[in-house]
Motif scaffolding. Structure first.
Motif, short mmCIF file in Angstrom:
data_model
loop_
_atom_site.label_atom_id
_atom_site.label_comp_id
_atom_site.label_asym_id
_atom_site.label_seq_id
_atom_site.Cartn_x
_atom_site.Cartn_y
_atom_site.Cartn_z
N THR A 196 0.84 -1.18 0.00
CA THR A 196 0.00 0.00 0.00
C THR A 196 0.88 1.24 0.00
OG1 THR A 196 -1.88 1.05 1.10
CG2 THR A 196 -0.17 0.13 2.50
N GLY A 197 0.25 2.41 0.04
CA GLY A 197 1.01 3.66 0.02
C GLY A 197 1.36 4.07 -1.39
N THR A 198 2.39 4.87 -1.53
CA THR A 198 2.82 5.36 -2.83
C THR A 198 4.30 5.08 -3.05
OG1 THR A 198 3.32 7.56 -1.92
CG2 THR A 198 1.10 7.21 -2.82
N GLY A 199 4.67 4.89 -4.30
CA GLY A 199 6.07 4.68 -4.63
C GLY A 199 6.56 3.28 -4.34
N ARG A 200 7.83 3.08 -4.51
CA ARG A 200 8.45 1.78 -4.35
C ARG A 200 8.57 1.39 -2.87
NH1 ARG A 200 13.52 2.68 -8.58
NH2 ARG A 200 12.26 2.70 -10.51
N ALA A 201 8.35 0.12 -2.61
CA ALA A 201 8.61 -0.45 -1.28
C ALA A 201 9.85 -1.32 -1.40
CB ALA A 201 7.41 -1.27 -0.79
N VAL A 218 9.07 -3.63 -4.66
CA VAL A 218 7.73 -3.92 -5.15
C VAL A 218 6.96 -2.61 -5.13
CG1 VAL A 218 7.57 -6.37 -4.63
CG2 VAL A 218 7.18 -4.70 -2.81
N ILE A 219 5.79 -2.60 -5.75
CA ILE A 219 5.01 -1.37 -5.86
C ILE A 219 3.61 -1.61 -5.33
CG2 ILE A 219 6.35 -0.56 -7.84
CD1 ILE A 219 4.00 -1.46 -9.62
N GLY A 249 13.04 -11.08 1.88
CA GLY A 249 13.75 -10.01 2.56
C GLY A 249 12.83 -9.30 3.52
N TRP A 250 13.25 -8.12 3.95
CA TRP A 250 12.51 -7.34 4.94
C TRP A 250 11.91 -6.11 4.27
CZ3 TRP A 250 12.00 -9.05 9.94
CH2 TRP A 250 12.87 -10.07 10.34
N ILE A 251 10.65 -5.84 4.58
CA ILE A 251 9.95 -4.64 4.11
C ILE A 251 9.30 -3.99 5.32
CG2 ILE A 251 7.92 -3.85 2.81
CD1 ILE A 251 8.69 -5.66 0.57
N ARG A 252 9.26 -2.67 5.32
CA ARG A 252 8.66 -1.96 6.45
C ARG A 252 7.19 -2.29 6.56
NH1 ARG A 252 11.79 1.67 9.02
NH2 ARG A 252 9.92 2.55 10.00
N VAL A 253 6.73 -2.54 7.80
CA VAL A 253 5.37 -2.96 8.07
C VAL A 253 4.37 -1.90 7.59
CG1 VAL A 253 3.72 -3.43 9.93
CG2 VAL A 253 6.00 -4.47 9.99
N GLU A 254 4.74 -0.65 7.65
CA GLU A 254 3.81 0.43 7.28
C GLU A 254 3.40 0.37 5.81
OE1 GLU A 254 7.22 3.83 6.41
OE2 GLU A 254 6.41 3.56 8.44
N ARG A 255 4.15 -0.38 4.98
CA ARG A 255 3.81 -0.50 3.57
C ARG A 255 2.92 -1.70 3.27
NH1 ARG A 255 6.54 2.36 -0.18
NH2 ARG A 255 4.60 1.88 -1.29
N LEU A 256 2.53 -2.45 4.30
CA LEU A 256 1.77 -3.68 4.09
C LEU A 256 0.36 -3.53 4.64
CD1 LEU A 256 4.52 -6.20 5.21
CD2 LEU A 256 3.90 -5.62 2.88
N ALA A 257 -0.62 -4.03 3.89
CA ALA A 257 -2.01 -4.03 4.32
C ALA A 257 -2.59 -5.41 4.12
CB ALA A 257 -2.82 -3.00 3.54
N PRO A 258 -3.57 -5.83 4.94
CA PRO A 258 -4.20 -7.15 4.75
C PRO A 258 -4.88 -7.24 3.39
CG PRO A 258 -4.75 -6.22 6.90
CD PRO A 258 -4.10 -5.12 6.11
N MET A 259 -4.89 -8.43 2.84
CA MET A 259 -5.61 -8.67 1.60
C MET A 259 -7.11 -8.62 1.87
SD MET A 259 -3.82 -9.23 -1.18
CE MET A 259 -4.90 -10.28 -2.14
#
Length: 267
Positions: A196-201, A218-219, A249-259
């Protein structure tokens, strides 16, 4: 799919497909560093630990007190950092500032409890800064970063002394080592997430901002599987639906939303 896989070198691809399996240690840090802010008094399960400057001393020194009683003395103006290590005892680092030296930090480890026990290690870690802590079997390991090289050195408590281990780590290696011992598994039914959010994660090799992989992202709208969480990061697996290539790998939690499921759709 805008994920940048095609231009990666074989060596970089290999790094992305290898997942760390380091589940022998136990530690809690924020998010990769040890616990609370340094201060002159910290609570423990067994009573408070305090540091007080020695009045009238020719050189700066500090008394360490446990429950108001003297435990020992260290050179320099000492602050205290409580380590959140899962153990029968509590652990506190005395970080002493030594203004007369070319490098200013020296550490002493305090073991508080269980019960009325309280012990201090010999000083260690000149010219370093506190990075983290972990468990190696039944031994406590302290991670210190060198002030000039940024490499992380590890010290293990053996009797009353801190013995330096032979392994020297990068900051990303040390952060991954700690995270792999402390991460929280995610149930399979809750693992699907969408960017979620904007730009590249961006993907990271470890849950640390400086460990970003500059060629892998990912986007918004991309779907991943969350395997573990640790602090502000999630340990994820990704499969490109177009090419079939995989990465982790690791991605910041703030960029993830439930399906969202069909039952979640608005009427």
């Amino acid at each position: 799919m805008a994920s940048a896989f095609a231009n990666m070198t074989p060596a970089l691809r290999g790094r992305l497909f290898i997942r760390a399996a380091l589940a022998v240690l136990v530690v809690s840090m924020h998010p990769w560093c040890t616990a609370a802010d340094a201060r002159t008094s910290v609570p423990t399960r067994f009573g408070p630990v305090e540091t007080r400057t020695v009045a009238g001393a020719d050189a700066d020194s500090s008394n360490i007190l446990f429950r108001g009683a003297p435990l020992g003395q260290v050179d320099g103006d000492a602050n205290l950092v409580k380590l959140s290590v899962q153990d029968d005892a509590d652990y506190v680092i005395a970080d002493a500032f030594l203004p007369g030296l070319h490098c200013h930090h020296r550490f002493t480890l305090l073991q508080i409890g269980p019960g009325d026990e309280a012990t201090m290690s010999q000083p260690f870690g000149d010219c370093m800064t506190l990075f983290g802590a972990r468990r190696a079997g039944d031994r406590l390991v302290i991670q210190l970063a060198h002030e000039t090289t940024a490499q992380v050195h590890e010290f293990v408590w053996m009797q009353d002394r801190m013995k330096e281990l032979t392994n020297v780590l990068t900051r990303c290696e040390a952060a991954q080592l700690t995270a792999a011992s402390r991460w929280l598994p995610v149930a399979a039914g809750q693992a699907a997430r969408v960017i979620t959010g904007t730009g590249r994660a961006w993907f990271h090799t470890a849950p640390l901002d400086e460990c970003k992989l500059p060629q892998l992202f990912v986007i918004p709208g991309d779907v991943l599987t969350v395997i573990h969480t640790y602090g502000d990061y999630a340990d994820v697996a990704y499969r490109n639906p177009r090419t079939g290539r995989e990465a982790s790998g690791w991605i910041r939690v703030e960029r993830l939303a439930p399906m969202r499921t069909p039952s979640d759709a608005p009427l």
